[in-house]
Motif scaffolding. Structure first.
Motif, mmCIF file in Angstrom:
data_model
loop_
_atom_site.group_PDB
_atom_site.id
_atom_site.type_symbol
_atom_site.label_atom_id
_atom_site.label_comp_id
_atom_site.label_asym_id
_atom_site.label_seq_id
_atom_site.Cartn_x
_atom_site.Cartn_y
_atom_site.Cartn_z
ATOM 1 N N SER A 71 -21.619 -3.584 -13.495
ATOM 2 C CA SER A 71 -20.626 -2.445 -12.881
ATOM 3 C C SER A 71 -19.637 -3.174 -11.760
ATOM 4 C CB SER A 71 -21.271 -1.713 -11.889
ATOM 5 O OG SER A 71 -22.323 -2.064 -11.022
ATOM 6 N N TRP A 793 -14.861 1.302 -5.815
ATOM 7 C CA TRP A 793 -15.698 1.011 -6.900
ATOM 8 C C TRP A 793 -16.510 2.540 -7.188
ATOM 9 C CZ3 TRP A 793 -15.656 -2.925 -9.498
ATOM 10 C CH2 TRP A 793 -15.604 -4.188 -9.269
ATOM 11 N N ASP A 797 -16.514 3.385 -11.188
ATOM 12 C CA ASP A 797 -17.883 3.825 -11.627
ATOM 13 C C ASP A 797 -17.666 5.101 -12.344
ATOM 14 O OD1 ASP A 797 -19.019 1.488 -10.769
ATOM 15 O OD2 ASP A 797 -20.038 2.325 -9.010
ATOM 16 N N ASN A 800 -16.235 4.736 -15.768
ATOM 17 C CA ASN A 800 -16.840 4.101 -16.922
ATOM 18 C C ASN A 800 -17.908 4.923 -17.237
ATOM 19 O OD1 ASN A 800 -16.309 0.976 -17.378
ATOM 20 N ND2 ASN A 800 -15.911 1.199 -15.163
ATOM 21 N N GLU A 801 -18.451 5.652 -16.217
ATOM 22 C CA GLU A 801 -19.661 6.686 -16.848
ATOM 23 C C GLU A 801 -18.896 7.752 -17.557
ATOM 24 O OE1 GLU A 801 -21.210 7.615 -12.917
ATOM 25 O OE2 GLU A 801 -22.086 5.635 -12.658
ATOM 26 N N TRP A 813 -17.610 -1.039 -21.105
ATOM 27 C CA TRP A 813 -17.216 -1.253 -19.818
ATOM 28 C C TRP A 813 -15.544 -1.808 -19.781
ATOM 29 C CZ3 TRP A 813 -19.550 -0.007 -15.195
ATOM 30 C CH2 TRP A 813 -20.827 -0.055 -15.287
#
Length: 822
Positions: A71, A793, A797, A800-801, A813
């Protein structure tokens, strides 16, 4: 026990951080004297040792460390363009370490030795022999040495003690000392050189130019390092995957010459892919490799630069190797294997009546030319194989090593559609004998890699292309004696009897229409006709499609010299123009040259003279009847109707029938749809603040509603794309367009925008009103997510999720190497 151990390590980390900060002024730390000479260590542990360490409270690499690396670190340290070749997507990449040699080097005069992880060296010792140096401690085993002697710890600690400033919650662009350009000069210090690096660049700790790890994340990785940086055993592949591997390896390694030729063809087209078994786990993927060893034995991969290079063995075995690395989107090219696929391969390649008397040579001149190597296989079978998964094969160009950087990609427009001639109706794609006869004219530059004179390549291959075009014209003249050529039925509409629905009825293949986006130095291909009407459209036949694959995927050597790289780029001009020319053949002959010239404003006559002949004088006429003067727009409307079974509507960017909002959209999407449409309608210079690719997150006003995301794609207009250099001089910003879609487009977001639903209208109004740099800065400050933002971040995140939630098999990713400093 665990609490005392955690406290001890936290104290050790703090003390070490202070020591490291104090050491930064000394440039020549003698690590051999402090901790002994470096020596490669065995870090892999078995299940029993892993379980024992877990009971003692030790940090687990897979459970605790890898999620942090995934991550926070692989956003830059994955694939060929990882800085210093430091890949953090697998324990093999971490243990291999870093290198000062660049993979991408557009100026090298001789080819570089390849350094592909898992392929070009089998052990860490072999990587040391190839010039890679460690990022983990390889000296005596002690907690101090494991931290002080580890580059991984030192660069993370450097950021920990020198964090980026968010200017009191109002993040600003980072200073000019940070270079985020794609081809920036890289600093790749060894552990012995690190003190000087830290002194010279105190803010260049990792993650580079982004917020650092949290205290807990930093503590977890530091504890793992201080405990010796041991790698847990990987879980075995699932039982369904084991059964599928056995089934497919048995099929691919059949003994007959016909099967061996078929398997070679399949391998040369699937070698880049991430193969996924339909009955296996969602995130379980395999690579098809050539091996010296047969099924049932450990894979011993044949390490050649290209898939058709001589394996120098009497028998090649095709094996399926599990992919151990974390999946990153920029290299994630999924091809699904199931029972239906195997039957399809048998139907295409084994059931047709043809003979294979001997296997083809691996001589470079012949092996690089698929029209020679696979001449025995019916051309229609090869074409239908490509069409079945057209997005995958065009995606090979997009996600292969060739597709990196502005020079590699300025051979295509920023947005265009790709269609295909029908495999049952196109004469050329069905005539195996004609294609084999033209094999020499269809040759590709890979066989001439060592040349340093790409202009010679241009003219040499120009002659071959001209000969092929003349032969093709004569062939088609004979086929269409009445002078009429294409109709709408000449275009493939996705019909294919092998695709069935739950009731066993044929369904259309949605690979029949694709959209390709260029994002300056990266690109994307998606299914469907996305965005507003494009400037150009490609129509591919089998010879074009196959050459794209062998030019840009199978035949491209990322480690090759400048001649190879430039000649590959120049040859692609031919394939683009021939594809565009196929589209022009559907238009009235009197308008073809006028429309084509509008695509190539300012281009030199030598660039397009090769295509003049088919566009002037008495030409084969289309069978389509036109009713308006705007034949191109009319044709695209007819094509949309012809492909109606594919459901190609794009309500955001091309709404013709109101209401436009999709019925299956969420309540949030329904509410904001008019504003999203208004955003997509912005054109021209008002788009200047939008980078090539941005992601927009809209936070809903309802408390229990989930945010929604959109991709914003800035399509930059050009007078022409005929030249490698000086692209800026050929831009037409007044003609730029914006594509907005709820799909995730691209692997390299250039910027994030985070907007609350009740601010969306203001976001669009403020964007449209920007006139000065100060206006743009205020817009970014209010709605953008800058690199130094403490929320960076968390938002990264979320994207990406959300992508993984939308595409559980196809997602990977995102990469942040192109994230802008705005």
């Amino acid at each position: 026990m665990k609490t005392r151990q955690l406290t001890r390590y936290c104290l050790l980390i703090v003390i070490t951080a202070i020591v490291v900060a104090g050491c930064a002024s000394g440039y020549t730390t003698d690590y051999d004297s402090l901790y002994g000479e470096a020596e490669v260590k065995e870090r892999n542990i078995g299940w029993s040792e892993f379980q024992g360490r877990a009971q003692q409270g030790h940090v687990s690499f897979i459970k605790d460390v890898k999620p942090i690396l995934d991550s926070r670190c692989i956003a830059c340290h994955a694939c060929n363009d990882a800085p210093c070749q430091q890949k953090l997507t697998s324990y093999e990449g971490i243990d291999r370490g870093a290198s000062k040699t660049l993979v991408y080097d557009g100026a090298r005069l001789t080819a570089e030795e390849p350094t592909r992880l898992f392929v070009d060296a089998k052990t860490t010792e072999e990587w040391r022999d190839k010039g890679f140096y460690p990022v983990l401690n390889e000296r005596i085993e002690s907690a101090e040495a494991d931290l002080m002697g580890s580059l991984l710890f030192r660069v993370l600690n450097q950021k920990f003690i020198n964090p980026l400033s968010d200017h009191g919650g109002s993040p600003q662009p980072l200073p000019k000392t940070f270079d985020f350009s794609l081809d920036r000069s890289q600093e790749c210090p060894t552990i012995e050189e690190f003190d000087y690096y830290e002194e010279q660049y105190p803010l260049w700790g990792m993650p580079f130019g982004l917020p650092g790890l949290t205290t807990q994340e930093f503590s977890t990785i530091s504890r793992w390092l201080a405990e010796g940086a041991k790698f847990d055993p990987l879980p075995p592949i699932s039982k369904p995957a084991q059964e599928a591997v056995s089934q497919w390896e048995s099929f691919l390694n059949g003994a007959s010459l016909k099967q061996q030729l078929t398997s070679r063809y399949i391998y040369e087209h699937l070698f880049l892919g991430h193969l996924h078994f339909e009955k296996g786990a969602e995130r379980e993927f395999f690579k098809l490799v050539r091996s010296y060893t047969p099924p049932g034995e450990a894979i011993d991969e044949i390490a050649t630069v290209r898939p058709y290079d001589d394996p120098e063995t009497d028998r090649v075995y095709y094996r399926l190797r599990p992919i151990k690395s974390t999946i990153v989107d920029k290299t994630h090219l999924v091809y699904t294997l199931n029972d239906q696929r195997m039957e399809r391969f048998k139907t295409l390649f084994l059931e047709p009546d043809y003979n294979v008397e001997s296997l083809p040579s691996y001589d470079p001149e012949k092996a690089s030319n698929p029209f020679i190597t696979f001449a025995a296989i019916p051309a229609n079978s090869r074409y239908q194989f490509l069409l079945d998964e057209a997005q995958y094969f065009i995606g090979g160009f997009i996600k292969s090593p060739v597709c990196r950087g502005q020079i590699a990609l300025n051979v295509i427009d920023d947005q265009f559609w790709a269609l295909f001639l029908d495999p049952e109706k196109d004469s050329i794609s069905n005539d195996t004998a004609f294609i084999a006869q033209q094999a020499k004219n269809l040759k590709l530059p890979a066989a001439s890699e060592d040349t340093l004179r790409p202009t010679d390549i241009w003219f040499r291959f120009a002659r071959a292309q001209k000969n092929y075009r003349e032969a093709k014209n004569n062939y088609l003249d004979a086929q269409y004696e009445n002078g009429n050529e294409n109709s709408l039925n000449s275009l493939w509409n996705g019909s294919n009897q092998h695709l069935k629905d739950a009731n066993n009825n044929p369904i259309a293949n949605d690979n029949a229409a694709l959209t390709i986006f260029r994002h300056f130095d990266s690109a994307t291909v998606v299914k469907g006709l996305i965005g507003s009407q494009p400037k150009t459209v490609w129509v591919l036949d089998y010879p074009i499609f196959e050459r794209i694959h062998y030019l840009l995927v199978a035949g491209f050597n990322v480690y090759g010299n400048v001649g190879h790289q430039l000649s590959t780029r120049l040859y692609m001009d031919y394939l683009r123009m021939e594809s565009e020319n196929n589209f022009l053949d559907f238009l009235p002959s009197s308008q073809r040259k006028l429309i084509r010239d509008s695509w190539y404003k300012g281009a030199g006559s030598n660039m397009i003279s090769y295509f003049d002949k088919p566009l002037i004088g008495e030409e084969r006429e289309t069978r389509i009847s036109y009713k308006t003067a705007d034949s191109k727009t009319e044709l695209l409307g007819y094509i949309h109707e012809h492909l109606a079974s594919l459901k190609l509507s794009d309500p955001i960017n091309r709404c013709t029938d109101k209401p436009c909002a999709p019925k299956n959209a969420s309540s949030v999407e329904q509410r904001i749809f008019p504003e999203i449409q208004r955003l997509a309608s912005i054109t021209g210079t008002q788009l200047k603040p939008i980078p090539d690719l941005a992601y927009l997150r809209v936070i809903p006003s309802g408390e229990k509603e989930s945010p929604v995301s959109y991709s914003l794609i800035h399509n930059r207009a050009h007078t022409n794309i005929s030249y490698i250099f000086n692209e800026d001089a050929r831009l037409e910003p007044e003609n730029d367009t914006l594509t907005v879609t709820s799909r995730y487009i691209g692997s390299y977001p250039n910027f994030y925008f985070n907007v609350h639903e009740n601010q969306l209208s203001e976001f669009i109004d403020q964007l449209k009103s920007i006139e000065t740099p100060e206006d743009e800065s205020a817009f970014i400050q209010r709605f953008g997510v800058r690199r130094a933002d403490t929320k960076f971040w968390a938002i990264n995140d979320w994207f990406n999720e959300d992508y993984l939630k939308q595409e559980p098999i196809n997602a990977g990713w995102f990469d942040l190497n192109r994230y802008e400093n705005r």
